[in-house]
Design an enzyme around this catalytic site. Structure first.
Site, PDB file in Angstrom:
ATOM      1  N   ASP A  62       0.831  -1.196   0.000  1.00 32.70           N
ATOM      2  CA  ASP A  62       0.000   0.000   0.000  1.00 32.70           C
ATOM      3  C   ASP A  62       0.868   1.249   0.000  1.00 32.70           C
ATOM      4  O   ASP A  62       1.708   1.434   0.883  1.00 32.70           O
ATOM      5  CB  ASP A  62      -0.886  -0.051   1.253  1.00 32.70           C
ATOM      6  CG  ASP A  62      -1.862   1.094   1.283  1.00 32.70           C
ATOM      7  OD1 ASP A  62      -2.552   1.278   0.284  1.00 32.70           O
ATOM      8  OD2 ASP A  62      -1.906   1.808   2.301  1.00 32.70           O
ATOM      9  N   THR A  95      -3.532   4.934  -3.550  1.00 30.50           N
ATOM     10  CA  THR A  95      -2.500   5.713  -2.869  1.00 30.50           C
ATOM     11  C   THR A  95      -1.140   5.575  -3.544  1.00 30.50           C
ATOM     12  O   THR A  95      -0.281   6.431  -3.372  1.00 30.50           O
ATOM     13  CB  THR A  95      -2.377   5.300  -1.399  1.00 30.50           C
ATOM     14  OG1 THR A  95      -2.230   3.884  -1.335  1.00 30.50           O
ATOM     15  CG2 THR A  95      -3.599   5.700  -0.616  1.00 30.50           C
ATOM     16  N   THR A  96      -0.942   4.487  -4.278  1.00 34.04           N
ATOM     17  CA  THR A  96       0.297   4.360  -5.043  1.00 34.04           C
ATOM     18  C   THR A  96       0.160   5.163  -6.333  1.00 34.04           C
ATOM     19  O   THR A  96       1.053   5.927  -6.700  1.00 34.04           O
ATOM     20  CB  THR A  96       0.581   2.884  -5.394  1.00 34.04           C
ATOM     21  OG1 THR A  96       0.318   2.078  -4.261  1.00 34.04           O
ATOM     22  CG2 THR A  96       1.999   2.687  -5.842  1.00 34.04           C
ATOM     23  N   ASP A 396      -8.679  -1.008   2.572  1.00 31.53           N
ATOM     24  CA  ASP A 396      -8.745  -0.464   1.214  1.00 31.53           C
ATOM     25  C   ASP A 396     -10.032  -0.896   0.519  1.00 31.53           C
ATOM     26  O   ASP A 396     -10.681  -0.095  -0.150  1.00 31.53           O
ATOM     27  CB  ASP A 396      -7.536  -0.929   0.384  1.00 31.53           C
ATOM     28  CG  ASP A 396      -6.339  -0.018   0.570  1.00 31.53           C
ATOM     29  OD1 ASP A 396      -6.301   0.667   1.607  1.00 31.53           O
ATOM     30  OD2 ASP A 396      -5.458   0.012  -0.307  1.00 31.53           O
TER      31      ASP A 396
HETATM   32  P1  ADP Z   1      -3.021   1.758  -5.539  1.00 26.72           P
HETATM   33  O1  ADP Z   1      -2.360   1.848  -4.207  1.00 26.72           O
HETATM   34  O2  ADP Z   1      -2.813   2.987  -6.349  1.00 26.72           O
HETATM   35  O3  ADP Z   1      -4.442   1.319  -5.478  1.00 26.72           O
HETATM   36  P2  ADP Z   1      -2.499  -0.821  -6.628  1.00 26.72           P
HETATM   37  O4  ADP Z   1      -1.238  -1.573  -6.429  1.00 26.72           O
HETATM   38  O5  ADP Z   1      -3.721  -1.251  -5.922  1.00 26.72           O
HETATM   39  O6  ADP Z   1      -2.183   0.680  -6.321  1.00 26.72           O
HETATM   40  O7  ADP Z   1      -2.777  -0.828  -8.200  1.00 26.72           O
HETATM   41  C1  ADP Z   1      -3.884  -0.208  -8.756  1.00 26.72           C
HETATM   42  C2  ADP Z   1      -3.812  -0.265 -10.251  1.00 26.72           C
HETATM   43  O8  ADP Z   1      -3.818  -1.612 -10.703  1.00 26.72           O
HETATM   44  C3  ADP Z   1      -5.037   0.392 -10.861  1.00 26.72           C
HETATM   45  O9  ADP Z   1      -4.632   1.207 -11.940  1.00 26.72           O
HETATM   46  C4  ADP Z   1      -5.872  -0.774 -11.338  1.00 26.72           C
HETATM   47  O10 ADP Z   1      -6.649  -0.439 -12.461  1.00 26.72           O
HETATM   48  C5  ADP Z   1      -4.836  -1.806 -11.669  1.00 26.72           C
HETATM   49  N1  ADP Z   1      -5.342  -3.161 -11.558  1.00 26.72           N
HETATM   50  C6  ADP Z   1      -5.822  -3.771 -10.462  1.00 26.72           C
HETATM   51  N2  ADP Z   1      -6.210  -5.030 -10.723  1.00 26.72           N
HETATM   52  C7  ADP Z   1      -5.948  -5.245 -12.034  1.00 26.72           C
HETATM   53  C8  ADP Z   1      -6.100  -6.372 -12.915  1.00 26.72           C
HETATM   54  N3  ADP Z   1      -6.593  -7.514 -12.496  1.00 26.72           N
HETATM   55  N4  ADP Z   1      -5.704  -6.211 -14.189  1.00 26.72           N
HETATM   56  C9  ADP Z   1      -5.192  -5.056 -14.600  1.00 26.72           C
HETATM   57  N5  ADP Z   1      -5.006  -3.980 -13.839  1.00 26.72           N
HETATM   58  C10 ADP Z   1      -5.381  -4.060 -12.567  1.00 26.72           C
HETATM   59 MG    MG Z   2      -5.288  -0.466  -4.762  1.00 23.94          MG
END
Ligand code: ADP
Ligand code: MG
Length: 529
Positions: A62, A95-96, A396
């Protein structure tokens, strides 16, 4: 004197350079922070292991947690930490992404600065672009009905898919969705108070044992020995006074020199406590919750002994901060003095029982007669690191559902929204002219950092993926995104990867706001000596 003139000329020259230097140093420091979290974006992103000065280790994916734990010193870098925190409060997820977007915008800004464009022009254009981006996101969003459980589950699953505990998402997603739906009225709610969902960690078992409890859970065992461990038809009282002998004032002492006097004091104490306990029993109470006291022991052994004899279960050490949640959950009122210990202050519940939870025990209160809209999630895990990350991941997912309650609209994930924003902004910039169009184009390009990072983290070629995506969006495939599992570009809605539009909107708004304020800083004044 000529020498002096030369020196002052030199200083002037330096002063002119200073704002640029400060700006570059700020941008550099902030970008370094953004680079630190880049590799953890997306379902194939990496996790970070963080060790603090005390030696405590955290494993997390996160962004907000990573940055919170990092000891960032540079004031501009701190702004990105705050940015991530702001996104955590506003949306809870993304948040990332927000930090990565800010890093990319800073990169764009520094290139524009190098071309000699004035920071104010850049800042205003970015503001313009971010407003337009929000409009584009709203246009591509799909309205959602809170009755659509399937869509809610999909959004929670997307959020969980990038976590360490992603393989449990088919258990944790329904828990998160149900938890939120139980504490709100779906027809009228416009927000969710996540204080009504209590996450309790209990070591032991595996994450699969995580459960949603309709009622209250206390992690402490019943106090004392010999008391009941199961009470049916419970009448629960929550007291804020102490069941122990009163103490003298701070600086006073009572000196007892005589044995008979000593005896009398003990007898008095016994009578005093017995009287309190009898009054509690008389009100019909059979489960007593005792708030922790900072002044003295809230309950002493003698009181526990009497309470056990009268078959009253005691849960002690209840934190002040928990009081509100407890009262709301079971419908009791906190009692501040023994004189107010009346039957109408008590809450009724079917069952209060000590249950085995993991390696230790917990007390569950179920079947409250007058329950409020609260739920408890008992998070379980075989080790502390995984359990803590599970709790953060559930948080989250809860936030994602909260976003959907606030703004009932979804968009596709997998980089689709960012590419769409980039494409539409480019198109829009053609209707403008001059430097503004140029800056907005740079903003649009900067948005491509999300799909490109997702591709990079999934082991794909970022350049070819982004080019392909651009091409597809130009042909009207709004939902084309990176299918991380298949390693290809597909319609991401078919993959059920959806996320709340609010997460993306808030990420773009907050990131551009932070970048604009970093741009506007031209000096750092240090007042510490
Ligand atoms: P954050 O902390 O920003 O939420 P994450 O590591 O959760 O970061 O990543 C979020 C990103 O990953 C988003 O842009 C989301 O659309 C993408 N994402 C999440 N699951 C999938 C998936 N199964 N396939 C493609 N992209 C995904
Ligand atoms: Mg996320």
């Amino acid at each position: 004197m000529p020498g002096q003139a030369k020196a002052s000329k030199g200083r002037n020259f330096h002063d002119k350079e200073k704002p640029t230097q400060i700006r570059n140093s700020n941008i550099g420091a902030a970008k370094a922070v953004a680079d630190a979290v880049r590799t953890s974006l997306g379902p194939k992103g990496m996790d970070k292991m963080i060790q603090n000065a005390k030696g405590d280790v955290t494993i997390t994916n996160d962004g907000a947690t990573i940055l919170k734990q990092m000891q960032v010193l540079h004031p501009a870098a701190k702004m990105l930490v705050e940015l991530s925190k702001a996104q955590d409060i506003e949306a809870g997820d993304g948040t990332t992404s927000v930090v990565i977007i800010a890093g990319s915008l800073l990169d764009a800004a520094s290139k524009l600065l190098q071309k000699g464009i004035h920071p104010t022009t850049i800042s205003e254009s970015f503001q313009h672009a971010s407003t337009k981006a929000v409009e584009i996101l709203n246009n591509m969003s799909i309205p959602l009905d809170l009755d659509n459980r399937e869509a809610l589950l999909q959004s929670a699953t997307t959020s969980l898919s990038s976590k360490v505990v992603s393989q449990y998402s088919n258990l944790l997603a329904p828990i998160s969705v149900d938890a939120v739906l139980r504490v709100i009225d779906p027809a009228t709610a416009t927000n969710v108070d996540l204080n009504d969902v209590k996450l309790i960690q209990k070591l032991g078992g595996t994450i699969e044992d995580t459960e949603l409890v309709d009622g209250l859970v206390f992690t402490q065992r019943p106090a004392g020995t010999g008391g009941p461990s199961k009470v049916e038809k419970a009448k629960i009282g929550l007291i804020q006074f102490c069941l122990s002998p009163p103490k003298t004032d701070m600086d006073n002492q009572v000196v007892v020199s005589d044995y008979t006097q000593m005896d009398r004091i003990l007898r008095e104490e016994r009578a005093y406590i017995l009287d309190l306990v009898k009054k509690i029993k008389k009100a019909g109470c059979n489960v007593l919750l005792i708030q922790k006291s900072i002044l003295r022991d809230a309950v002493n052994d003698l009181a526990l002994h009497f309470l056990a004899k009268m078959k009253i279960m005691v849960i002690k050490d209840i934190e002040r901060s928990e009081i509100e949640f407890i009262c709301k959950s079971i419908g009791c009122k906190p009692i501040a003095s023994i004189d107010h210990f009346q039957p109408d202050m008590l809450a009724q519940a079917e069952l209060v029982e000590e249950v085995v939870a993991g390696t230790s025990k917990a007390v569950k209160v179920t079947g409250a007669a007058n329950p409020g809209k609260t739920v408890t999630v008992l998070v379980r895990g075989s080790n502390k690191l995984v359990m803590e990350e599970a709790e953060r991941s559930i948080h989250d997912a809860l936030c994602v559902i909260r976003c959907l309650v606030k703004n009932r609209a979804l968009i596709a994930g997998g980089g689709a929204p960012e590419i769409e924003v980039a494409y539409r902004l480019m198109e829009y910039s053609r209707s403008l002219s001059g430097l503004e169009a140029y800056c907005i184009r740079a903003f649009a390009e900067a948005m491509e950092v999300i799909p490109s990072t997702l591709a990079e983290n999934a082991g794909l070629n970022p350049i070819s993926v982004v080019t392909d995506l651009r091409n597809r969006h130009a042909h009207g495939e709004t939902a084309a995104g990176i299918n991380v599992r298949k390693g290809a570009i597909t319609n991401i809605l078919d993959e059920n990867v959806v996320q709340p539009v609010l997460v993306s909107i808030s990420a773009i708004q907050l990131a551009s706001e932070t970048v604009r304020s970093i741009m506007k800083i031209d000096d750092i004044v240090n007042t510490s000596r």
